[in-house]
Scaffold this active site. Sequence first.
Site, PDB file in Angstrom:
ATOM      1  CG  ASP A  20      24.656   8.999  45.193  1.00  0.00           C
ATOM      2  OD1 ASP A  20      25.065   9.861  46.091  1.00  0.00           O
ATOM      3  OD2 ASP A  20      23.524   9.357  45.013  1.00  0.00           O
ATOM      4  CG  ASN A  22      30.978   8.706  49.168  1.00  0.00           C
ATOM      5  OD1 ASN A  22      31.125   7.580  48.629  1.00  0.00           O
ATOM      6  ND2 ASN A  22      31.763   9.703  48.804  1.00  0.00           N
ATOM      7  N   GLY A  23      27.748   8.807  52.039  1.00  0.00           N
ATOM      8  CA  GLY A  23      27.057   8.893  53.386  1.00  0.00           C
ATOM      9  C   GLY A  23      26.356   7.578  53.826  1.00  0.00           C
ATOM     10  NE  ARG A  33      27.068  13.101  54.831  1.00  0.00           N
ATOM     11  CZ  ARG A  33      26.152  12.651  54.022  1.00  0.00           C
ATOM     12  NH1 ARG A  33      25.313  11.599  54.247  1.00  0.00           N
ATOM     13  NH2 ARG A  33      26.239  12.810  52.711  1.00  0.00           N
ATOM     14  CD  GLU A  67      23.113  22.015  41.777  1.00  0.00           C
ATOM     15  OE1 GLU A  67      23.980  20.945  41.690  1.00  0.00           O
ATOM     16  OE2 GLU A  67      23.008  22.862  41.176  1.00  0.00           O
ATOM     17  CG  ASN A  68      27.526  17.928  46.140  1.00  0.00           C
ATOM     18  OD1 ASN A  68      28.502  17.398  45.431  1.00  0.00           O
ATOM     19  ND2 ASN A  68      26.241  17.540  46.829  1.00  0.00           N
TER      20      ASN A  68
END
Length: 238
Positions: A20, A22-23, A33, A67-68
């Site tokens: 988790d 990256n953004g 992103r 959910e992505n």
Amino acid sequence: MSDPDPDQAPGPRHVAIIMDGNGRWAARRGLPRAVGHREGVQALKRTIQSAPKLGVRCLTVFGFSTENWNRSAEEVSDLMGLVRAYVGSDLARLKREGVKVRILGRREGLPPDIADIVARTERETAGNEQFRLQVAFNYGGRADIVDAARKLAASGEAIDEDAFGRALSTGDGPPVDLIVRTSGETRLSNFLLWEAAYAEFVFQDVLWPDYGEAHLAEAVNAFRSRDRRYGGRPAVPA
Ligand code: IPE
Ligand code: IPE
Ligand code: MG
């Protein structure tokens, strides 16, 4: 890879990582992103190289959750593009280095060419035994539990914990010893819900694109200092 004898290594044998941040990594640099995701792939490559050196035999990484799909069409398409590029550039090396790749998650709903890439990658690495890489892609822990329940119901097999565990998409791999999440978030986000029952957790305050061998070693060392009790008495009485 010249690595320690995995059977002698103290563990963890199976490490699962929620990759988790990256953004946020990109945002801090004023970059799109997509650049964060691209650098995230480099961190994944470093981690795959580092894991066997630390005695890890199986690595599971969360690449894309059910959910992505709620992200923008552009970001979803960037992430799919990275799968194409990564497999295109690295499948030969994974084969050569004895890595067996398994994809966890629903095949339905994937773009057809990604479904083909997934099937080909699994087929071409099926005979490898050095190291196991499981990529959770279009994966959700709840969906996986529902799919396992459906599978067992359809087969008529007697349902107990062992049968249920085997029916999950992780069912033919080793038990999860350690779950790592990067970026400072401390939630599971629907990852390995069943498998997490007695896993150890390590939360690291590093954004995924910055992750490397030293971070993985830190997580592995933290695991080694834990006392896994499984509900029994502490190994060293208080
Ligand atoms: C993890 O990084 C990669 C995926 C979920 C695909 P994020 O994209 O979630 O990065 P943050 O959490 O927004 O920083
Ligand atoms: C979990 O991260 C999924 C992956 C790392 C692929 P998210 O960034 O999607 O999770 P939330 O939204 O912060 O819970
Ligand atoms: Mg995130």
